[in-house]
Scaffold this motif. Structure first.
Motif, PDB file in Angstrom:
ATOM      1  N   TYR A   1      53.065  19.828  15.180  1.00  0.00           N
ATOM      2  CA  TYR A   1      54.480  20.152  15.358  1.00  0.00           C
ATOM      3  C   TYR A   1      55.170  19.085  16.217  1.00  0.00           C
ATOM      4  O   TYR A   1      56.261  18.608  15.879  1.00  0.00           O
ATOM      5  CB  TYR A   1      54.599  21.518  16.014  1.00  0.00           C
ATOM      6  CG  TYR A   1      56.019  22.040  16.112  1.00  0.00           C
ATOM      7  CD1 TYR A   1      56.777  22.272  14.969  1.00  0.00           C
ATOM      8  CD2 TYR A   1      56.593  22.326  17.347  1.00  0.00           C
ATOM      9  CE1 TYR A   1      58.062  22.754  15.050  1.00  0.00           C
ATOM     10  CE2 TYR A   1      57.882  22.821  17.440  1.00  0.00           C
ATOM     11  CZ  TYR A   1      58.613  23.031  16.290  1.00  0.00           C
ATOM     12  OH  TYR A   1      59.890  23.519  16.368  1.00  0.00           O
ATOM     13  N   LEU A   2      54.534  18.708  17.289  1.00  0.00           N
ATOM     14  CA  LEU A   2      55.114  17.682  18.158  1.00  0.00           C
ATOM     15  C   LEU A   2      55.284  16.359  17.416  1.00  0.00           C
ATOM     16  O   LEU A   2      56.306  15.672  17.561  1.00  0.00           O
ATOM     17  CB  LEU A   2      54.235  17.484  19.388  1.00  0.00           C
ATOM     18  CG  LEU A   2      54.092  18.684  20.323  1.00  0.00           C
ATOM     19  CD1 LEU A   2      52.967  18.451  21.312  1.00  0.00           C
ATOM     20  CD2 LEU A   2      55.402  18.960  21.052  1.00  0.00           C
ATOM     21  N   LEU A   3      54.289  16.007  16.625  1.00  0.00           N
ATOM     22  CA  LEU A   3      54.376  14.764  15.868  1.00  0.00           C
ATOM     23  C   LEU A   3      55.500  14.802  14.834  1.00  0.00           C
ATOM     24  O   LEU A   3      56.071  13.776  14.495  1.00  0.00           O
ATOM     25  CB  LEU A   3      53.041  14.487  15.170  1.00  0.00           C
ATOM     26  CG  LEU A   3      51.867  14.170  16.091  1.00  0.00           C
ATOM     27  CD1 LEU A   3      50.562  14.129  15.305  1.00  0.00           C
ATOM     28  CD2 LEU A   3      52.098  12.845  16.822  1.00  0.00           C
ATOM     29  N   ALA A   4      55.834  16.003  14.376  1.00  0.00           N
ATOM     30  CA  ALA A   4      56.892  16.136  13.372  1.00  0.00           C
ATOM     31  C   ALA A   4      58.280  16.109  13.982  1.00  0.00           C
ATOM     32  O   ALA A   4      59.213  15.581  13.366  1.00  0.00           O
ATOM     33  CB  ALA A   4      56.693  17.436  12.585  1.00  0.00           C
ATOM     34  N   ILE A   5      58.442  16.677  15.176  1.00  0.00           N
ATOM     35  CA  ILE A   5      59.813  16.841  15.683  1.00  0.00           C
ATOM     36  C   ILE A   5      60.167  15.934  16.858  1.00  0.00           C
ATOM     37  O   ILE A   5      61.313  15.956  17.321  1.00  0.00           O
ATOM     38  CB  ILE A   5      60.118  18.305  16.051  1.00  0.00           C
ATOM     39  CG1 ILE A   5      59.345  18.745  17.283  1.00  0.00           C
ATOM     40  CG2 ILE A   5      59.844  19.223  14.889  1.00  0.00           C
ATOM     41  CD1 ILE A   5      59.817  20.095  17.795  1.00  0.00           C
ATOM     42  N   LEU A   6      59.233  15.119  17.318  1.00  0.00           N
ATOM     43  CA  LEU A   6      59.554  14.172  18.384  1.00  0.00           C
ATOM     44  C   LEU A   6      59.568  12.732  17.880  1.00  0.00           C
ATOM     45  O   LEU A   6      59.651  11.803  18.670  1.00  0.00           O
ATOM     46  CB  LEU A   6      58.537  14.289  19.528  1.00  0.00           C
ATOM     47  CG  LEU A   6      58.508  15.602  20.301  1.00  0.00           C
ATOM     48  CD1 LEU A   6      57.417  15.556  21.378  1.00  0.00           C
ATOM     49  CD2 LEU A   6      59.860  15.915  20.924  1.00  0.00           C
ATOM     50  N   ARG A   7      59.528  12.545  16.577  1.00  0.00           N
ATOM     51  CA  ARG A   7      59.283  11.213  16.034  1.00  0.00           C
ATOM     52  C   ARG A   7      60.520  10.333  15.902  1.00  0.00           C
ATOM     53  O   ARG A   7      60.400   9.158  15.571  1.00  0.00           O
ATOM     54  CB  ARG A   7      58.600  11.335  14.667  1.00  0.00           C
ATOM     55  CG  ARG A   7      59.380  12.105  13.642  1.00  0.00           C
ATOM     56  CD  ARG A   7      58.536  12.293  12.369  1.00  0.00           C
ATOM     57  NE  ARG A   7      59.097  13.247  11.442  1.00  0.00           N
ATOM     58  CZ  ARG A   7      60.062  12.995  10.579  1.00  0.00           C
ATOM     59  NH1 ARG A   7      60.579  11.772  10.514  1.00  0.00           N
ATOM     60  NH2 ARG A   7      60.509  13.928   9.770  1.00  0.00           N
TER      61      ARG A   7
END
Length: 331
Positions: free
Chosen positions: A165-171
């Motif tokens: 999730y972090l990789l998807a929305i902090l990119r």
């Protein structure tokens, strides 16, 4: 021809798009317009020009019970648009992707217009094919009320692990701007679902905001899974890795009449080879994995910070994930 309230409640051609003050705004639609409208917010592609405003009070006095409706709820940036479009059979069921009216009332969980909105969204062209509604992040916070209205509704709870999730929305900066906006708008509800005591400091960094939003949604999904017997959990990475298998299970669960050959054609066709939100852009799972790998390197400190924020909340995340693991779409 003069429209009646009964007409508005009966035909999907009269689509409740949004609310504007005390008015409900309807736009003209047909089956083709729904199919080509990737989203039903400001990006809607109506059947014709011209909107109609109707006083909400007039509609609220005549709301019929919502017809059985199926749901796809998701945590954002996890393939929900791809899944919803893959389940959109132009000759059968109706798939409504991110209705604006539903999103509007999600920011006030006790908004009395939910019954009206749910009734309007449940309309269909074929009585034997339930309408499927794909929500968005704010509408996740309506899940307790949706469950109270229709506990037997089939629902897919599409999610990601914290790291994914972090990789998807902090990119990207655009994703972070969205994150800050939605967590600000939903701050009170996020605090409730993450068990923050009244007056506690809100998450400050992007990593903490993302972790809090993820945890709130996992707890919402776990509660829904406990009280909705037809709720099914789906890890988005499983969908990306085995799309035909997942699509087959999703179609069966949501009563979409897709044959094995139709599913194979969709998975092998342009839908899965282009960006689901913009079909003019080539994008598939290989590109997604490459992008994720690059983000993982750049975001390492924030991944650790978010994991630390979750660890400080004790067993809440583990309990939610265990509840979701007990109701998999593919088991």
């Amino acid at each position: 021809m003069t429209l009646t309230l009964a007409d508005l409640f009966a035909s999907p051609d009269h689509y409740l798009h949004s609310f504007d003050g005390d008015a409900a705004v309807f736009v003209p639609m047909d089956r083709a317009a729904y199919h080509r409208s990737i989203f039903l917010d400001a990006r809607i592609s109506p059947a014709a020009e011209g909107a109609m405003r109707v006083p909400v009070a007039a509609l609220a006095n005549a709301v019929p019970a919502a017809a059985p409706t199926a749901w796809i709820m998701h945590v954002a940036h996890c393939g929900s648009t791809l899944l919803a479009r893959a389940l959109d059979d132009a000759d059968a069921n109706l798939v409504l992707r991110e209705p604006q009216a539903l999103r509007q009332i999600a920011f006030a969980p006790e908004d009395p217009r939910l019954a009206l909105t749910a009734s309007m969204l449940s309309k269909r062209y074929r009585a034997d094919r339930p309408t499927i509604v794909k929500g968005n992040v704010p509408t996740n916070f309506l899940l307790p009320r949706i469950a109270a209205m229709a506990s037997a509704a089939p629902v897919i709870l599409l999610h990601l692990s914290l790291r994914d999730y972090l990789l998807a929305i902090l990119r990207s900066d655009n994703h972070r701007t969205w994150l800050r906006a939605v967590t600000t708008q939903l701050a009170g509800q996020i605090a409730f679902w993450t068990g923050q005591p009244e007056g506690a400091a809100s998450p400050a960094s992007d990593a903490e905001r993302a972790a809090a939003l993820w945890l709130a949604q996992m707890r919402l999904y776990a509660e829904a899974a406990a009280i909705m017997p037809n709720a099914r959990s789906l890890d988005a990475e499983q969908f990306f890795a085995t799309p035909a298998e997942v699509l087959t299970a999703a179609a069966a669960h949501l009563a979409v009449p897709l044959s094995a050959s139709a599913i194979a054609a969709r998975v092998a066709g342009p839908l899965f080879a282009t960006y689901s939100k913009n079909p003019s852009v080539a994008f598939g799972n290989a590109e997604r994995l490459a992008r994720r790998h690059e983000a993982e390197r750049d975001l390492a400190p924030e991944l650790d910070a978010a994991a630390g924020w979750i660890d400080a909340r004790g067993s809440a995340a583990a309990a939610a994930l265990a509840a979701l693991a007990a109701v998999p779409l593919l088991g």
